[in-house]
Design a protein around this motif. Structure first.
Motif, mmCIF file in Angstrom:
data_model
loop_
_atom_site.group_PDB
_atom_site.id
_atom_site.type_symbol
_atom_site.label_atom_id
_atom_site.label_comp_id
_atom_site.label_asym_id
_atom_site.label_seq_id
_atom_site.Cartn_x
_atom_site.Cartn_y
_atom_site.Cartn_z
ATOM 1 N N PHE A 89 13.771 4.295 -2.863
ATOM 2 C CA PHE A 89 13.473 5.397 -3.677
ATOM 3 C C PHE A 89 14.008 5.272 -4.952
ATOM 4 N N PHE A 90 15.152 4.716 -5.128
ATOM 5 C CA PHE A 90 15.751 4.482 -6.508
ATOM 6 C C PHE A 90 14.941 3.134 -7.002
ATOM 7 N N ALA A 91 14.047 2.500 -6.350
ATOM 8 C CA ALA A 91 13.424 1.249 -7.080
ATOM 9 C C ALA A 91 12.021 1.953 -7.401
ATOM 10 N N ASP A 92 11.436 2.814 -6.872
ATOM 11 C CA ASP A 92 10.439 3.553 -7.176
ATOM 12 C C ASP A 92 10.359 5.120 -6.800
ATOM 13 N N PRO A 93 10.872 5.764 -7.797
ATOM 14 C CA PRO A 93 11.046 7.212 -7.287
ATOM 15 C C PRO A 93 9.655 7.763 -7.189
ATOM 16 N N ARG A 94 8.372 7.306 -7.500
ATOM 17 C CA ARG A 94 7.241 7.858 -7.300
ATOM 18 C C ARG A 94 6.778 8.271 -5.843
ATOM 19 N N GLY A 95 7.638 7.275 -5.033
ATOM 20 C CA GLY A 95 7.563 7.576 -3.400
ATOM 21 C C GLY A 95 6.226 6.835 -3.111
ATOM 22 N N SER A 96 5.737 5.977 -3.628
ATOM 23 C CA SER A 96 4.475 5.000 -3.160
ATOM 24 C C SER A 96 4.808 4.167 -2.266
ATOM 25 N N ILE A 97 6.199 4.039 -1.529
ATOM 26 C CA ILE A 97 6.350 3.011 -0.669
ATOM 27 C C ILE A 97 6.435 3.723 0.573
ATOM 28 N N ALA A 98 5.560 2.877 1.459
ATOM 29 C CA ALA A 98 5.251 3.472 3.128
ATOM 30 C C ALA A 98 6.102 2.827 4.115
ATOM 31 N N LEU A 99 7.120 3.390 4.653
ATOM 32 C CA LEU A 99 7.957 2.811 5.688
ATOM 33 C C LEU A 99 7.643 3.302 6.995
ATOM 34 N N ALA A 100 7.729 2.441 8.168
ATOM 35 C CA ALA A 100 7.473 2.945 9.121
ATOM 36 C C ALA A 100 8.468 2.521 10.438
ATOM 37 N N SER A 101 8.790 3.017 11.452
ATOM 38 C CA SER A 101 9.434 2.605 12.759
ATOM 39 C C SER A 101 8.428 1.646 13.608
ATOM 40 N N GLU A 102 8.413 0.500 13.498
ATOM 41 C CA GLU A 102 7.485 -0.311 14.241
ATOM 42 C C GLU A 102 8.126 -1.613 14.764
ATOM 43 N N ASN A 103 7.492 -1.996 15.758
ATOM 44 C CA ASN A 103 7.982 -3.376 16.070
ATOM 45 C C ASN A 103 7.480 -4.548 15.426
ATOM 46 N N SER A 104 8.533 -5.256 14.965
ATOM 47 C CA SER A 104 7.918 -6.155 13.850
ATOM 48 C C SER A 104 7.254 -7.389 14.375
ATOM 49 N N LEU A 105 7.075 -7.170 15.798
ATOM 50 C CA LEU A 105 6.207 -8.637 16.396
ATOM 51 C C LEU A 105 4.797 -8.045 16.627
ATOM 52 N N LEU A 106 4.618 -7.025 16.386
ATOM 53 C CA LEU A 106 2.991 -6.415 16.659
ATOM 54 C C LEU A 106 2.368 -6.095 15.266
ATOM 55 N N ARG A 107 1.218 -6.619 15.163
ATOM 56 C CA ARG A 107 0.401 -6.408 14.090
ATOM 57 C C ARG A 107 -0.126 -4.813 13.789
ATOM 58 N N SER A 108 -0.218 -4.560 12.632
ATOM 59 C CA SER A 108 -0.680 -3.615 11.955
ATOM 60 C C SER A 108 -2.054 -3.477 11.976
ATOM 61 N N GLU A 109 -3.003 -3.180 12.835
ATOM 62 C CA GLU A 109 -4.485 -3.418 12.690
ATOM 63 C C GLU A 109 -5.046 -2.743 11.369
ATOM 64 N N GLY A 110 -5.861 -3.437 10.716
ATOM 65 C CA GLY A 110 -6.725 -2.831 9.621
ATOM 66 C C GLY A 110 -5.977 -2.998 8.193
ATOM 67 N N LYS A 111 -4.802 -3.365 8.276
ATOM 68 C CA LYS A 111 -4.040 -3.447 7.026
ATOM 69 C C LYS A 111 -3.989 -5.126 6.526
ATOM 70 N N LEU A 112 -4.220 -5.202 5.483
ATOM 71 C CA LEU A 112 -4.132 -6.646 4.793
ATOM 72 C C LEU A 112 -3.390 -6.563 3.411
ATOM 73 N N PHE A 113 -2.646 -7.519 3.139
ATOM 74 C CA PHE A 113 -1.729 -7.621 1.855
ATOM 75 C C PHE A 113 -1.651 -8.833 1.053
ATOM 76 N N ASP A 114 -1.701 -8.778 -0.150
ATOM 77 C CA ASP A 114 -1.611 -9.849 -0.962
ATOM 78 C C ASP A 114 -0.210 -10.885 -0.706
ATOM 79 N N ARG A 115 0.964 -10.213 -0.410
ATOM 80 C CA ARG A 115 2.183 -10.863 -0.248
ATOM 81 C C ARG A 115 2.784 -10.266 0.908
ATOM 82 N N ILE A 116 3.348 -11.241 1.583
ATOM 83 C CA ILE A 116 4.390 -10.797 2.658
ATOM 84 C C ILE A 116 5.666 -11.493 2.508
ATOM 85 N N LEU A 117 6.862 -10.783 2.188
ATOM 86 C CA LEU A 117 8.128 -11.322 1.976
ATOM 87 C C LEU A 117 9.161 -10.732 3.255
ATOM 88 N N CYS A 118 9.638 -11.817 3.949
ATOM 89 C CA CYS A 118 10.260 -11.318 5.157
ATOM 90 C C CYS A 118 11.398 -12.223 5.541
#
Length: 213
Positions: A45-74
């Motif tokens: 929030f302090f990095a981006d107060p506009r609230g355009s960051i989407a966070l979700a509680s998910e198992n990190s081993l399971l793929r989120s269908e239909g979503k593709l990204f330019d960069r993955i940092l992990c």
């Protein structure tokens, strides 16, 4: 700058916050720990107060269908081993490589890497912080998966880090840079513990460990 960024094991959200400061166009994060997500929401929030960051509680081993990204940092849990039930669940979610090779052993990092490639755009790049066991362990399933990644041109670079670069442990680790679009170039290998790097200002050596400057 201008890229969509995803961290599938975001923890406290430090990578997402840095990506926001660097001008990322969109930020997505997930983590299985709800307490870590609470802190990630505050930090991002302090990095981006506009609230355009989407966070979700998910198992990190399971793929989120239909979503593709330019960069993955992990930074997935170093050396994480998973149970047989997790393996069966992950096997249905992980996309095999072009030759059909897919992770099959109990090593969570392998499934993480397979998931990462599946969630990158065609010209996407992933930067992952992994344990040395991913690079060197000779278990058959790991060796075959690693060889397939290299043979198909998905590994761009490997940077071996000295012990002490990870807070709270003196264990060594490595950064692996992957690309979705196969490359015919050689893999760039950097050993940050090499004597040739001493005195160059990259690391400070303390009594028992090295730390990045």
């Amino acid at each position: 700058n201008g890229k969509s960024v995803f961290d599938p094991a975001c923890g406290f959200g430090s990578f997402l916050a840095e990506a926001s400061f660097a001008g990322a166009s969109s930020l997505t994060g997930s983590d299985i720990d709800p307490h870590a997500l609470q802190r990630a929401r505050l930090l991002t929030f302090f990095a981006d107060p506009r609230g355009s960051i989407a966070l979700a509680s998910e198992n990190s081993l399971l793929r989120s269908e239909g979503k593709l990204f330019d960069r993955i940092l992990c930074a997935p849990p170093l050396g994480m081993r998973i149970t047989r039930s997790d393996i069966e669940e992950c096997a249905h979610a992980v996309m095999p490589l072009e030759d059909g090779t897919a992770p099959s052993g109990p090593h969570g990092e392998d499934y993480f890497i397979a998931r990462t490639l599946a969630e990158l755009n065609d010209d996407g790049i992933a930067v992952l912080h992994v344990s040395p066991s991913f690079l060197y362990q000779q278990q058959k399933s790991r060796r075959e998966f690693r060889q397939a990644l290299v043979a198909q041109g998905h590994i761009d670079a490997v940077i071996e880090l000295a012990g002490g670069c990870v807070p709270g442990t003196a264990a060594k680790s490595a950064i692996v840079i992957l690309s979705k679009n196969p490359s015919e170039c050689d893999v760039l290998l950097i050993d940050a513990t090499s004597g040739a790097l001493e005195g160059k200002g990259y690391f400070d050596q303390t009594r028992r460990q090295w730390s990045p400057t």
